[in-house]
Design a protein around this motif. Structure first.
Motif, PDB file in Angstrom:
ATOM      1  N   GLY A 169       0.811  -1.214   0.000  1.00 19.94           N
ATOM      2  CA  GLY A 169       0.000   0.000   0.000  1.00 19.94           C
ATOM      3  C   GLY A 169       0.836   1.252   0.000  1.00 19.94           C
ATOM      4  O   GLY A 169       0.520   2.242  -0.681  1.00 19.94           O
ATOM      5  N   GLY A 170       1.947   1.236   0.754  1.00 18.40           N
ATOM      6  CA  GLY A 170       2.824   2.394   0.789  1.00 18.40           C
ATOM      7  C   GLY A 170       3.533   2.629  -0.528  1.00 18.40           C
ATOM      8  O   GLY A 170       3.997   3.740  -0.812  1.00 18.40           O
ATOM      9  N   ALA A 171       3.605   1.584  -1.364  1.00 17.49           N
ATOM     10  CA  ALA A 171       4.279   1.720  -2.653  1.00 17.49           C
ATOM     11  C   ALA A 171       3.481   2.564  -3.634  1.00 17.49           C
ATOM     12  O   ALA A 171       4.030   2.989  -4.656  1.00 17.49           O
ATOM     13  N   ILE A 172       2.200   2.820  -3.356  1.00 19.81           N
ATOM     14  CA  ILE A 172       1.384   3.616  -4.279  1.00 19.81           C
ATOM     15  C   ILE A 172       1.974   5.008  -4.430  1.00 19.81           C
ATOM     16  O   ILE A 172       2.192   5.500  -5.548  1.00 19.81           O
ATOM     17  N   LEU A 173       2.229   5.673  -3.309  1.00 19.08           N
ATOM     18  CA  LEU A 173       2.811   7.015  -3.364  1.00 19.08           C
ATOM     19  C   LEU A 173       4.211   6.987  -3.968  1.00 19.08           C
ATOM     20  O   LEU A 173       4.560   7.827  -4.805  1.00 19.08           O
ATOM     21  N   THR A 174       5.006   6.031  -3.544  1.00 19.80           N
ATOM     22  CA  THR A 174       6.387   5.947  -4.040  1.00 19.80           C
ATOM     23  C   THR A 174       6.418   5.706  -5.540  1.00 19.80           C
ATOM     24  O   THR A 174       7.171   6.355  -6.270  1.00 19.80           O
ATOM     25  N   GLU A 175       5.609   4.782  -6.016  1.00 16.30           N
ATOM     26  CA  GLU A 175       5.589   4.483  -7.440  1.00 16.30           C
ATOM     27  C   GLU A 175       5.051   5.654  -8.252  1.00 16.30           C
ATOM     28  O   GLU A 175       5.484   5.881  -9.394  1.00 16.30           O
ATOM     29  N   THR A 176       4.117   6.404  -7.686  1.00 19.73           N
ATOM     30  CA  THR A 176       3.567   7.560  -8.398  1.00 19.73           C
ATOM     31  C   THR A 176       4.602   8.671  -8.530  1.00 19.73           C
ATOM     32  O   THR A 176       4.784   9.252  -9.606  1.00 19.73           O
ATOM     33  N   VAL A 177       5.319   8.969  -7.438  1.00 19.79           N
ATOM     34  CA  VAL A 177       6.312  10.042  -7.467  1.00 19.79           C
ATOM     35  C   VAL A 177       7.468   9.691  -8.398  1.00 19.79           C
ATOM     36  O   VAL A 177       7.932  10.533  -9.190  1.00 19.79           O
ATOM     37  N   PHE A 178       7.946   8.454  -8.334  1.00 18.42           N
ATOM     38  CA  PHE A 178       9.108   8.052  -9.114  1.00 18.42           C
ATOM     39  C   PHE A 178       8.736   7.413 -10.455  1.00 18.42           C
ATOM     40  O   PHE A 178       9.627   6.891 -11.138  1.00 18.42           O
ATOM     41  N   ALA A 179       7.441   7.449 -10.819  1.00 21.38           N
ATOM     42  CA  ALA A 179       6.988   6.850 -12.083  1.00 21.38           C
ATOM     43  C   ALA A 179       7.455   5.402 -12.209  1.00 21.38           C
ATOM     44  O   ALA A 179       7.879   4.958 -13.280  1.00 21.38           O
TER      45      ALA A 179
END
Length: 326
Positions: free
Chosen positions: A262-272
């Motif tokens: 779940g925390g990877a959603i923000l990380t993946e969005t910011v870093f594409a």
């Protein structure tokens, strides 16, 4: 035999939990605002009622809720998650295409946070009355309290824009045509920022938990006996204190491993980063409910798998769990 029985019990419970999660997610999506057919019609530039009715019939949205639920549950039993409303591609294929990138990111962040958290927590426990121990805990508090998206943005600004040390986005360099070891090195460079960003928050949790558990274990009678025997402090810390302090950390790590998805959603969005977290964000924007349900299912399945692995590791670390399952 005991471990086989333990696994069988966990799998039986996992199937029931996963079935309830599927039904809950379906009902939750049905209550969400927005009409996928209206969004698709708007994108096609033909929002008349006849076209809307054709789209609803095509995707089965014109059927009663219980019919849609039955089709969805029976489809999942055959690993058929339907088609993406927006892309027209099977949901299973879309998720399988993105899942390796998410597992690479979350797996790296999990190992990094767990190892560094245990090491930092052990150092803080050994230096509980020294300034270095206080500095470690202060840094852990900062990492715990800082929002994940802010850390991600600042890491891009500092290490990519200003210093130019690391790439800011993506899984690999587009157009570079790397192969073999060069490709692995390129992926590793792209992995540094998102994995470190995701790991910092969880590393702070493991640091605090390790320190607390080790200070509590250090007061136990078996540790006092080891000191009375004249064992070296380093041996006592490693063999007696840390080993017994790891039990609650194993439990916490199993829970946090599922939360990393779940925390990877923000990380993946910011870093594409091309993982299922970013895919979930895109599906939510487009009201692609079939794709969302598929991502929810796989996320829940990953959490359950992590919990089963945690139970097995815990039973190896603490034989009393194995005896209780016998």
């Amino acid at each position: 035999m005991v471990y086989a029985r333990l696994i069988a019990m966990r799998l039986f419970k996992a199937v029931i939990v996963l079935f309830l999660i599927v039904i809950f997610n379906f009902l939750l999506i049905q209550m969400a605002p927005g009409d996928p057919a209206a969004i698709l019609a708007g994108q096609a530039g033909a929002a008349d009622q006849e076209f809307l009715n054709q789209l609803r019939e095509r995707f089965g949205l014109d059927q009663p809720m219980y019919v849609q639920l039955w089709r969805y549950v029976s489809g999942i039993a055959m690993l058929d998650f339907g088609y993406s409303y927006r892309l027209g591609v099977p949901v299973f294929d879309l998720i399988m295409d993105r899942l390796p990138a998410t597992l690479l990111l979350t797996g790296t962040a999990f190992v990094l946070s767990l190892v560094l958290g245990i090491v930092a927590g052990s150092m803080a426990a050994a230096r509980v009355k020294k300034p270095s121990g206080s500095i470690i805990m202060a840094l852990a508090l900062v990492f715990y309290a800082t929002p994940l998206f802010w850390v991600a943005l600042m890491s891009v600004v500092v290490f990519s824009v200003y210093l130019g040390w690391l790439p800011a986005y993506g899984l690999y360099t587009v157009g570079a045509d790397h192969t073999g070891f060069a490709l692995m090195l390129d992926v590793a460079q792209h992995l540094v920022l998102p994995a470190t960003t995701l790991a910092l928050f969880f590393m702070a949790i493991y640091t605090r938990m390790t320190r607390t558990s080790m200070l509590d274990a250090a007061q136990q009678d078996y540790v006092k006996t080891a000191r009375a025997k004249g064992l070296k402090p380093s041996i006592i810390q490693r063999r007696h204190v840390l080993r017994n302090a790891l039990l609650p950390i194993i439990t916490l790590a199993g829970l946090q491993a599922g939360q990393m998805v779940g925390g990877a959603i923000l990380t993946e969005t910011v870093f594409a980063w091309p993982g299922i977290g970013r895919l979930m964000f895109e599906a939510l924007e487009q009201r692609d409910y079939n794709l969302l349900l598929g991502i929810f299912f796989f996320s829940a399945a990953l959490v359950i798998v992590f919990n089963i692995i945690t139970d097995l590791v815990y039973s190896l670390a603490d034989p009393r769990i194995k005896k209780g399952a016998a």
